[in-house]
Design a protein around this motif. Structure first.
Motif, PDB file in Angstrom:
ATOM      1  N   LYS A  89       9.089   2.424  14.864  1.00 26.51           N
ATOM      2  CA  LYS A  89       8.123   2.324  13.779  1.00 26.51           C
ATOM      3  C   LYS A  89       6.985   3.292  14.035  1.00 26.51           C
ATOM      4  O   LYS A  89       6.411   3.341  15.118  1.00 26.51           O
ATOM      5  CB  LYS A  89       7.584   0.907  13.651  1.00 26.51           C
ATOM      6  N   GLY A  90       6.671   4.097  13.035  1.00 24.33           N
ATOM      7  CA  GLY A  90       5.632   5.105  13.183  1.00 24.33           C
ATOM      8  C   GLY A  90       4.504   4.899  12.207  1.00 24.33           C
ATOM      9  O   GLY A  90       4.089   3.764  11.934  1.00 24.33           O
ATOM     10  N   THR A  91       4.027   5.988  11.647  1.00 25.77           N
ATOM     11  CA  THR A  91       2.835   5.942  10.797  1.00 25.77           C
ATOM     12  C   THR A  91       3.119   6.580   9.445  1.00 25.77           C
ATOM     13  O   THR A  91       4.061   7.350   9.286  1.00 25.77           O
ATOM     14  CB  THR A  91       1.672   6.691  11.460  1.00 25.77           C
ATOM     15  N   ILE A  92       2.274   6.256   8.491  1.00 18.75           N
ATOM     16  CA  ILE A  92       2.332   6.880   7.179  1.00 18.75           C
ATOM     17  C   ILE A  92       0.920   7.309   6.777  1.00 18.75           C
ATOM     18  O   ILE A  92      -0.042   6.572   6.984  1.00 18.75           O
ATOM     19  CB  ILE A  92       2.932   5.922   6.113  1.00 18.75           C
ATOM     20  N   ALA A  93       0.812   8.501   6.243  1.00 12.93           N
ATOM     21  CA  ALA A  93      -0.433   8.992   5.642  1.00 12.93           C
ATOM     22  C   ALA A  93      -0.145   9.200   4.160  1.00 12.93           C
ATOM     23  O   ALA A  93       0.787   9.928   3.813  1.00 12.93           O
ATOM     24  CB  ALA A  93      -0.876  10.298   6.293  1.00 12.93           C
ATOM     25  N   ALA A  94      -0.901   8.542   3.301  1.00 10.21           N
ATOM     26  CA  ALA A  94      -0.656   8.600   1.863  1.00 10.21           C
ATOM     27  C   ALA A  94      -1.891   9.135   1.156  1.00 10.21           C
ATOM     28  O   ALA A  94      -2.998   8.621   1.341  1.00 10.21           O
ATOM     29  CB  ALA A  94      -0.295   7.214   1.319  1.00 10.21           C
ATOM     30  N   PHE A  95      -1.704  10.171   0.355  1.00  9.76           N
ATOM     31  CA  PHE A  95      -2.804  10.788  -0.371  1.00  9.76           C
ATOM     32  C   PHE A  95      -3.436   9.783  -1.329  1.00  9.76           C
ATOM     33  O   PHE A  95      -2.757   9.135  -2.124  1.00  9.76           O
ATOM     34  CB  PHE A  95      -2.290  11.990  -1.156  1.00  9.76           C
ATOM     35  N   GLY A  96      -4.774   9.646  -1.217  1.00 10.82           N
ATOM     36  CA  GLY A  96      -5.502   8.740  -2.089  1.00 10.82           C
ATOM     37  C   GLY A  96      -5.649   7.336  -1.552  1.00 10.82           C
ATOM     38  O   GLY A  96      -6.254   6.481  -2.215  1.00 10.82           O
ATOM     39  N   TYR A  97      -5.098   7.074  -0.356  1.00 11.72           N
ATOM     40  CA  TYR A  97      -5.165   5.730   0.233  1.00 11.72           C
ATOM     41  C   TYR A  97      -5.789   5.823   1.621  1.00 11.72           C
ATOM     42  O   TYR A  97      -5.324   6.581   2.471  1.00 11.72           O
ATOM     43  CB  TYR A  97      -3.771   5.118   0.332  1.00 11.72           C
ATOM     44  N   ASP A  98      -6.831   5.015   1.847  1.00 16.17           N
ATOM     45  CA  ASP A  98      -7.494   5.034   3.146  1.00 16.17           C
ATOM     46  C   ASP A  98      -6.621   4.436   4.239  1.00 16.17           C
ATOM     47  O   ASP A  98      -6.710   4.825   5.406  1.00 16.17           O
ATOM     48  CB  ASP A  98      -8.816   4.266   3.073  1.00 16.17           C
TER      49      ASP A  98
END
Length: 308
Positions: free
Chosen positions: A267-276
């Motif tokens: 399990k890793g990480t997610i970076a989503a544009f527009g979401y802190d």
């Protein structure tokens, strides 16, 4: 120094003169490409700039979705305008977008970034702030690019017919790569014009893509996306980690995506544009695959998974 920082990020092709410097600074733009005829004017400005030369750069379509009416069923179906397949083909390695006012400058920037493309964006001044927000999102997640992953090798003769096949494969998240000759490293090799894949079948790219999907088999697909027809994925990775780029061409937020990746990952990480803050939900590893859900995303998200 600025050019080193921006080397892997999409550039800004800017028509304005030095009088726009303050607007660029407010948008946190560090450098611009300017028309050659305005280079002398910019030379007097204390702002990073380079003369632009479009010669040799391939013009790209504005990314997005066109909704088409299906006469037979009276329903609307999305036609995704994506440039991902163009970035994969050999030939020009430099590009530019000429985006009309209100077009998705952030999506174009994310698309170019996802494919590590050397691309410039010509945008309307009214879209400067939106472009700037995407650039600010991309900078902290910028890493050396990973090799692209694919299941289907398509022998590319440079023809429009092969281009349409590559386009349809990409639109259905069937990961493909143009090659000069069949390559046993891929799960499926396709040479249009051979007995197995006649040109008459490839002339209907949609049906041909479905045939290739059946030949490959869903269990062998490295990437499957459930819950949206307008989210396309770009999967990259090496022995140590995997990075998945998710591009939402529909513009509106998407809810309830389920992702399946062949192979087992932590399990890793997610970076989503527009979401802190965003997280990978319902993460599971089973039957030789890794699965997770994304409850909500906007234009673009990047998922990083370490190898097990």
């Amino acid at each position: 120094m600025h050019w080193v920082l921006l080397a892997a990020l999409p550039g800004l092709l800017w028509d304005g003169g030095p009088e726009t410097v303050e607007a660029l600074k407010r948008a946190a733009i560090e450098c611009v490409y300017v028309p050659a005829e305005k280079a002398a004017l910019w030379a007097a400005a204390s702002f990073c700039h380079q003369p632009a030369n479009l010669s040799g750069r391939q013009k790209l379509a504005a990314p997005g979705v066109r909704w088409e009416i299906n006469v037979a069923s009276a329903t609307r179906s999305p036609w995704v305008d994506s440039n991902g397949w163009r970035f994969l083909r050999p030939g020009s390695r430099t590009y530019y977008y000429d985006l009309p006012p209100g077009a998705s400058a952030p999506l174009a920037a994310a698309e170019a970034f996802a494919y590590d493309a050397d691309a410039w964006l010509h945008i309307d001044p009214q879209d400067l702030e939106a472009y700037s927000r995407m650039l600010a999102f991309l900078k902290p997640i910028e890493k050396p690019p990973l090799p692209g992953m694919a299941n289907i090798a398509v022998v590319d003769d440079g023809s429009d017919l092969v281009g349409e096949v590559l386009n349809l494969l990409a639109r259905q998240n069937l990961l493909c790569r143009p090659v000069t000759a069949p390559d046993p490293r891929y799960d499926l090799n396709v040479q249009i014009g051979a007995k197995e894949y006649p040109k008459s079948e490839a002339a209907n790219p949609f049906e041909f893509a479905q045939k290739l999907r059946r030949r490959l088999g869903d269990d062998k697909r490295s990437l499957r996306i459930y819950g949206s027809e307008v989210v396309l994925g770009r999967l990259t990775g090496d022995a140590s980690r995997l990075r998945l780029h998710l591009l939402n061409y529909g513009g509106e937020k998407v809810e309830g995506l389920r992702i399946r990746i062949r192979g087992t990952y932590q399990k890793g990480t997610i970076a989503a544009f527009g979401y802190d803050s965003a997280a990978l939900e319902d993460f599971a590893v089973r039957d030789g695959a890794t699965e997770f859900s994304i409850l909500e995303m906007g234009l673009y998200a990047v998922v990083d998974l370490p190898a097990r």
